[in-house]
Each structure stands twice: as structure tokens, then as C-alpha cells.
Design an enzyme around this catalytic site. Structure first.
Site, PDB file in Angstrom:
ATOM      1  N   SER A   1      -5.177   2.663   4.488  1.00  0.00           N
ATOM      2  CA  SER A   1      -5.332   1.887   2.975  1.00  0.00           C
ATOM      3  C   SER A   1      -5.200   0.574   3.137  1.00  0.00           C
ATOM      4  O   SER A   1      -6.231   0.140   2.515  1.00  0.00           O
ATOM      5  CB  SER A   1      -4.133   2.486   2.257  1.00  0.00           C
ATOM      6  OG  SER A   1      -4.018   1.633   1.164  1.00  0.00           O
TER       7      SER A   1
ATOM      8  N   LYS B   1       0.758  -1.257  -0.046  1.00  0.00           N
ATOM      9  CA  LYS B   1      -0.026   0.047  -0.031  1.00  0.00           C
ATOM     10  C   LYS B   1       0.922   1.352  -0.060  1.00  0.00           C
ATOM     11  O   LYS B   1       0.105   2.345   0.157  1.00  0.00           O
ATOM     12  CB  LYS B   1      -1.129   0.108   1.170  1.00  0.00           C
ATOM     13  CG  LYS B   1      -2.106  -1.028   1.269  1.00  0.00           C
ATOM     14  CD  LYS B   1      -3.135  -0.804   0.048  1.00  0.00           C
ATOM     15  CE  LYS B   1      -3.346  -2.091  -0.699  1.00  0.00           C
ATOM     16  NZ  LYS B   1      -4.048  -1.808  -1.933  1.00  0.00           N
TER      17      LYS B   1
ATOM     18  N   HIS C   1     -10.898   6.486   1.423  1.00  0.00           N
ATOM     19  CA  HIS C   1     -10.647   5.731   2.963  1.00  0.00           C
ATOM     20  C   HIS C   1     -11.844   5.991   3.706  1.00  0.00           C
ATOM     21  O   HIS C   1     -12.323   7.286   3.546  1.00  0.00           O
ATOM     22  CB  HIS C   1      -9.275   6.437   3.277  1.00  0.00           C
ATOM     23  CG  HIS C   1      -7.967   5.901   2.390  1.00  0.00           C
ATOM     24  ND1 HIS C   1      -6.956   6.608   3.113  1.00  0.00           N
ATOM     25  CD2 HIS C   1      -7.843   5.244   1.561  1.00  0.00           C
ATOM     26  CE1 HIS C   1      -5.994   5.779   2.336  1.00  0.00           C
ATOM     27  NE2 HIS C   1      -6.735   4.959   1.351  1.00  0.00           N
TER      28      HIS C   1
ATOM     29  N   LYS D   1      -6.837   0.994  -6.908  1.00  0.00           N
ATOM     30  CA  LYS D   1      -5.499   2.096  -6.582  1.00  0.00           C
ATOM     31  C   LYS D   1      -6.283   3.474  -6.282  1.00  0.00           C
ATOM     32  O   LYS D   1      -6.562   4.168  -7.532  1.00  0.00           O
ATOM     33  CB  LYS D   1      -4.428   2.004  -7.442  1.00  0.00           C
ATOM     34  CG  LYS D   1      -4.126   0.619  -7.547  1.00  0.00           C
ATOM     35  CD  LYS D   1      -3.316  -0.086  -6.510  1.00  0.00           C
ATOM     36  CE  LYS D   1      -2.703  -1.150  -6.847  1.00  0.00           C
ATOM     37  NZ  LYS D   1      -2.239  -2.499  -5.807  1.00  0.00           N
ATOM     38  N   GLY D   2      -6.130   3.996  -5.222  1.00  0.00           N
ATOM     39  CA  GLY D   2      -6.532   5.412  -5.165  1.00  0.00           C
ATOM     40  C   GLY D   2      -8.082   5.389  -4.574  1.00  0.00           C
ATOM     41  O   GLY D   2      -8.939   6.194  -4.859  1.00  0.00           O
ATOM     42  N   ARG D   3      -8.391   4.292  -3.458  1.00  0.00           N
ATOM     43  CA  ARG D   3      -9.723   4.434  -3.159  1.00  0.00           C
ATOM     44  C   ARG D   3     -10.104   5.347  -2.092  1.00  0.00           C
ATOM     45  O   ARG D   3      -9.148   6.002  -1.310  1.00  0.00           O
ATOM     46  CB  ARG D   3      -9.824   3.000  -2.291  1.00  0.00           C
ATOM     47  CG  ARG D   3      -9.723   1.572  -3.055  1.00  0.00           C
ATOM     48  CD  ARG D   3      -9.985   0.672  -2.269  1.00  0.00           C
ATOM     49  NE  ARG D   3     -10.118  -0.692  -3.031  1.00  0.00           N
ATOM     50  CZ  ARG D   3      -9.219  -1.753  -2.645  1.00  0.00           C
ATOM     51  NH1 ARG D   3      -8.386  -1.569  -1.991  1.00  0.00           N
ATOM     52  NH2 ARG D   3      -9.714  -2.892  -3.351  1.00  0.00           N
TER      53      ARG D   3
ATOM     54  N   ARG E   1       5.665   5.216   2.976  1.00  0.00           N
ATOM     55  CA  ARG E   1       4.589   5.998   3.178  1.00  0.00           C
ATOM     56  C   ARG E   1       3.808   6.093   4.779  1.00  0.00           C
ATOM     57  O   ARG E   1       4.359   5.392   5.235  1.00  0.00           O
ATOM     58  CB  ARG E   1       3.323   5.616   2.424  1.00  0.00           C
ATOM     59  CG  ARG E   1       2.034   6.331   2.323  1.00  0.00           C
ATOM     60  CD  ARG E   1       0.895   5.356   1.643  1.00  0.00           C
ATOM     61  NE  ARG E   1      -0.319   6.343   1.000  1.00  0.00           N
ATOM     62  CZ  ARG E   1      -1.295   5.584   0.713  1.00  0.00           C
ATOM     63  NH1 ARG E   1      -1.176   4.398   0.407  1.00  0.00           N
ATOM     64  NH2 ARG E   1      -2.239   6.479   0.222  1.00  0.00           N
TER      65      ARG E   1
ATOM     66  N   GLY F   1       2.601   2.378  -2.592  1.00  0.00           N
ATOM     67  CA  GLY F   1       2.550   3.051  -3.962  1.00  0.00           C
ATOM     68  C   GLY F   1       3.344   2.108  -5.056  1.00  0.00           C
ATOM     69  O   GLY F   1       3.950   2.680  -6.097  1.00  0.00           O
TER      70      GLY F   1
HETATM   71  N1  LIG Z   1      -0.632   7.384  -9.578  1.00  0.00           N
HETATM   72  C1  LIG Z   1      -1.117   6.589  -8.471  1.00  0.00           C
HETATM   73  N2  LIG Z   1      -2.555   6.018  -8.878  1.00  0.00           N
HETATM   74  C2  LIG Z   1      -3.287   5.532  -7.912  1.00  0.00           C
HETATM   75  N3  LIG Z   1      -2.809   5.199  -6.754  1.00  0.00           N
HETATM   76  C3  LIG Z   1      -1.448   5.584  -6.249  1.00  0.00           C
HETATM   77  C4  LIG Z   1      -0.505   6.392  -7.162  1.00  0.00           C
HETATM   78  N4  LIG Z   1       0.574   6.833  -6.660  1.00  0.00           N
HETATM   79  C5  LIG Z   1       0.285   6.171  -5.596  1.00  0.00           C
HETATM   80  N5  LIG Z   1      -0.836   5.701  -5.315  1.00  0.00           N
HETATM   81  C6  LIG Z   1      -1.130   4.869  -3.869  1.00  0.00           C
HETATM   82  O1  LIG Z   1      -0.894   3.731  -4.031  1.00  0.00           O
HETATM   83  C7  LIG Z   1      -1.553   2.987  -3.098  1.00  0.00           C
HETATM   84  C8  LIG Z   1      -1.623   1.397  -3.532  1.00  0.00           C
HETATM   85  O2  LIG Z   1      -0.172   1.063  -3.029  1.00  0.00           O
HETATM   86  P1  LIG Z   1       0.283  -0.143  -3.777  1.00  0.00           P
HETATM   87  O3  LIG Z   1       0.220  -0.285  -5.188  1.00  0.00           O
HETATM   88  O4  LIG Z   1       1.738  -0.647  -3.180  1.00  0.00           O
HETATM   89  O5  LIG Z   1      -0.817  -1.448  -2.928  1.00  0.00           O
HETATM   90  S1  LIG Z   1      -0.185  -3.011  -3.161  1.00  0.00           S
HETATM   91  O6  LIG Z   1       0.337  -3.239  -1.908  1.00  0.00           O
HETATM   92  O7  LIG Z   1       0.073  -3.430  -4.351  1.00  0.00           O
HETATM   93  O8  LIG Z   1      -1.702  -3.512  -2.938  1.00  0.00           O
HETATM   94  C9  LIG Z   1      -2.947   3.751  -3.199  1.00  0.00           C
HETATM   95  O9  LIG Z   1      -3.521   3.511  -2.061  1.00  0.00           O
HETATM   96  P2  LIG Z   1      -5.289   4.001  -1.879  1.00  0.00           P
HETATM   97  O10 LIG Z   1      -5.291   5.361  -1.763  1.00  0.00           O
HETATM   98  O11 LIG Z   1      -5.410   3.623  -0.402  1.00  0.00           O
HETATM   99  O12 LIG Z   1      -6.094   3.200  -2.966  1.00  0.00           O
HETATM  100  C10 LIG Z   1      -2.662   5.026  -3.625  1.00  0.00           C
HETATM  101  O13 LIG Z   1      -2.796   5.709  -2.404  1.00  0.00           O
END
Ligand SMILES: Nc1ncnc2c1ncn2[C@@H]1O[C@H](COP(=O)(O)OS(=O)(=O)O)[C@@H](OP(=O)(O)O)[C@H]1O
EC number: 2.8.2.-
Length: 351
Positions: free
Chosen positions: A197, A108, A318, A314-316, A189, A110
Site C-alpha cells: 500500500s 497505511k 495495488h 484510500k482503497g487504491r 495491518r 487504515g
Molecule cells: N473504509 C475504508 N475506506 C478506504 N480505505 C480503507 C478503509 N478502511 C481501511 N482502509 C485502508 O486504509 C488504507 C490507508 O491507510 P491510512 O489512512 O492509514 O493511510 S495514511 O497513512 O494516512 O496515508 C487504505 O490503503 P490502500 O488500500 O492501499 O489505499 C485502505 O486499504
């Protein structure tokens, strides 16, 4: 009327026929060559996809807590958020090699965004799915691991990402046994945002679990934090980093600032390219900020002319967490964060 055979004309006709036959054969051979080339790449790509892959996550409820669960992917499954484009080495001289660099964490942080952005670089070949070799499939051996990798040319950097490696105790020694020179990348992070997340992902799969607030505490009335609850435990970065530093020098570990990966992706990508010894090819011009998504997206991912944002997971959004619980978590993480800044030689500014 008598026919008159000119021998010179006959030779000319013969030569013309020979030229036509020769051109025809060359065309046929070229077409056969091209066709075989396409088939070979397709077959290789399919055989690579047909390997089932285990995806791992903490998302099943067990005594009100989450436990690690694995999902076996179907053959041909495309990992969500991945644009599987540069893993197809069409060049015949390309081979499958063990990775030169691994994104080892954190979950989570990124990691998907980083991997997808890095794939824009022509000198990087990255596996789209998470192989979980060092934590789950180690007994399958290095030849299995190598077979999972995309084909790459000499000089290209082969990469994979499995965020769970960072917190698995046996992983650093195993990676070291494969390659002592490997480059390791960790996207970190703010551990509180990371935990929320993580929890958001858990409730998306198991909506009935207790609230984040109640899972945070062993006992809410005494205020004792449950540091072994997976979403909180993963954020104890110093504790996990210590295990890596027992095997690798700090110079071999690069930390990506998870918040800056969102606010200034080109800046973070510049530093990663330097760390990997690559020319800075991924720059500002590759990104745009998508206001609806609230995240940077790619203007043109490799192999596509259309802009691309990461998928819906990705980018949910919260859930809103009680500010008092956040304050308690700030106090809890503060000494761990400070220790981590010291070990990493970098202040991440989480307060
Ligand atoms: N460009 C872009 N687009 C969308 N999301 C982005 C981006 N950069 C960083 N993030 C953040 O990445 C979070 C998910 O992290 P991971 O990819 O490491 O997750 S995982 O461990 O593979 O499940 C994801 O977490 P959540 O916001 O909780 O969904 C994002 O905050």
C-alpha cells in the site's frame, strides 16, 4: 367639534408603544447576538485553517530509494478524505485543549478510516489534518499544538492522528512529557499488505521508481531483504512498539486490527469506544459496504445526510507482486510478527 382626550386611552397607547419598542429591541439584540456568534466561529475556523501544515511522506526517489518529503499545504487546504465537520465547536463554552488520545500509526494501516468513523461520536472532537507536532514541529511548542486542536466542550475527547509518530524514535518521550495518561491507538495491518500500500502511494507520485520486487532486496541474487527500505521498515512493529513500551504501559495502547476495520468496522469501533471510555454510539447502522469501492463507507457522516466513502487515495488498486517475493517477505516478517503478537498480547493472524 371639541376633541375629548381620555387619559386612560393615552396610557394604553403609551403602553402599546412601549411593548412594541421593547419587542423590537429584543429582536435586534437577538439578531446581533446570533450574527456575532456566527462571525466568531467563522473567524476562528478560518484562522485555524490559515496555519500552513506540513504533510510528510516517503515519496521522492533518491538513489533508487524513497526518502521523506514534506509538502506545505496551502491555507484552507482540506486534507483529502477528511470530512471536516466536527472540528467546528460552535458552542461558546468550547475551548481548545491538548489531545486526550492520539492515533499514532501505522502509516497505511487504515488511520484515516478510523478517524473519520470516530468523528461520528458526539463526545469526540478530532483534528482533520495531520499536525506532525511530535515528529516535525516540536520546537513550535505546546501552545502551537493546542491552537491546532478543534474546540471541544468539557467531557469531549480531543484527538488527532499522525501515523508517522509510531516509527519516530523521539516521539514516545515527547508525548509522555505532555501527558503520561494519554491514550494511544495504533492501527496495524499485515506488514506486507501495508508495504505494498505504501509503495502504491509512492508510485502514484513518482511513477519512474524501480519495481517493488527490486526495492525489496539489498541484493536480489542473495535474497537479502532491505529492511531499512521505508515500506518494509515501518512493518517491523515489535521494534517500534518496544520504544513506546519504555514510556507507556500496554494498557494505555490500543491496537486496532486493520483487516477487521475493513471486514467489520462496527466491531473494531466498538472496541475503540470501550478503550476511550465512551458509550458505544457508533454501531452497525452507521456503515454500509460499497461494492464498487470494496470498502465500508459511512451511511451518514456527521453534518451530512449523504453517504460518504473515503477519497480516491484510500482503497487504491495495488500492483501485482511476484508471489516468490511475497513468500520471502512472509519468512522475513514471521519472527517479527510473532514477537509483536506477544508484546501486544494479541494474535493478528498474518500468515
Ligand atoms: N473504509 C475504508 N475506506 C478506504 N480505505 C480503507 C478503509 N478502511 C481501511 N482502509 C485502508 O486504509 C488504507 C490507508 O491507510 P491510512 O489512512 O492509514 O493511510 S495514511 O497513512 O494516512 O496515508 C487504505 O490503503 P490502500 O488500500 O492501499 O489505499 C485502505 O486499504
Amino acid at each position: 367639534m371639541a376633541t375629548f382626550n381620555n387619559p386612560l386611552m393615552d396610557i394604553r397607547r403609551l403602553l402599546q408603544k412601549l411593548v412594541i419598542m421593547f419587542s423590537f429591541s429584543v429582536t435586534c439584540v437577538s439578531m446581533l447576538y446570533l450574527w456575532l456568534g456566527c462571525c466568531e466561529s467563522e473567524l476562528l475556523d478560518r484562522s485555524q485553517n490559515s496555519q500552513p501544515i506540513l504533510l510528510t511522506g516517503w515519496y521522492r526517489e533518491n538513489k533508487n530509494k524513497t526518502v521523506l518529503r514534506e509538502t506545505l499545504t496551502a491555507p484552507g487546504y482540506a486534507v483529502e478524505g477528511s470530512v471536516d465537520v466536527n472540528s467546528q465547536g460552535k458552542d461558546w463554552t468550547a475551548t481548545r485543549r491538548l489531545p486526550h488520545a492520539i492515533i499514532i500509526g501505522v502509516k497505511k494501516g487504515g488511520t484515516r478510516a478510523l478517524l473519520e468513523f470516530l468523528r461520528l461520536h458526539p463526545d469526540i472532537r478530532a483534528l482533520g489534518s495531520e499536525p506532525h507536532f511530535f515528529d516535525r514541529h516540536y520546537t513550535r511548542g505546546l501552545s502551537w499544538y493546542r491552537s491546532m486542536m478543534p474546540k471541544a466542550l468539557d467531557g469531549q475527547i480531543v484527538m488527532e492522528k499522525t501515523p508517522r509518530y509510531f516509527v519516530t524514535p523521539e516521539t514516545p518521550a515527547r508525548i509522555h512529557a505532555m501527558s503520561r495518561n494519554i491514550k494511544l491507538i495504533v492501527v496495524v495491518r499485515d506488514p506486507i499488505t501495508r508495504a505494498i500500500s505504501d509503495y502504491t502511494q509512492i508510485i502514484s507520485k513518482t511513477p519512474d521508481i524501480p519495481s517493488f520486487e527490486s526495492l525489496t532486496f539489498k541484493n536480489r541474487s542473495t535474497g537479502q531483504i532491505d529492511s531499512l527500505w521505508s515500506p518494509l521498515y515501518i512493518g517491523l512493529y515489535a521494534k517500534h512498539l518496544e520504544r513506546w513500551l519504555a514510556h507507556f504501559p500496554l494498557t494505555q495502547i490500543h491496537f486496532v486490527h486493520g483487516e477487521r476495520l475493513i471486514s467489520n468496522p462496527a466491531g473494531e469501533l466498538g472496541r475503540v469506544q470501550d478503550f476511550l471510555g465512551l458509550q458505544r454510539i457508533i454501531t452497525d447502522k452507521h456503515f454500509y459496504f460499497n461494492k464498487t469501492k470494496g470498502f465500508p463507507c459511512l451511511k451518514k457522516p456527521e453534518g451530512s445526510s449523504k453517504p460518504h466513502c473515503l477519497g480516491q487515495t484510500k482503497g487504491r488498486t495495488h500492483p501485482k507482486i511476484d508471489p516468490e517475493v511475497i513468500r520471502k517477505l512472509r519468512d522475513f516478517y514471521q519472527p517479527h510478527n510473532l514477537e509483536f503478537y506477544q508484546m501486544a498480547g494479541m494474535d493478528f493472524g498474518w500468515q
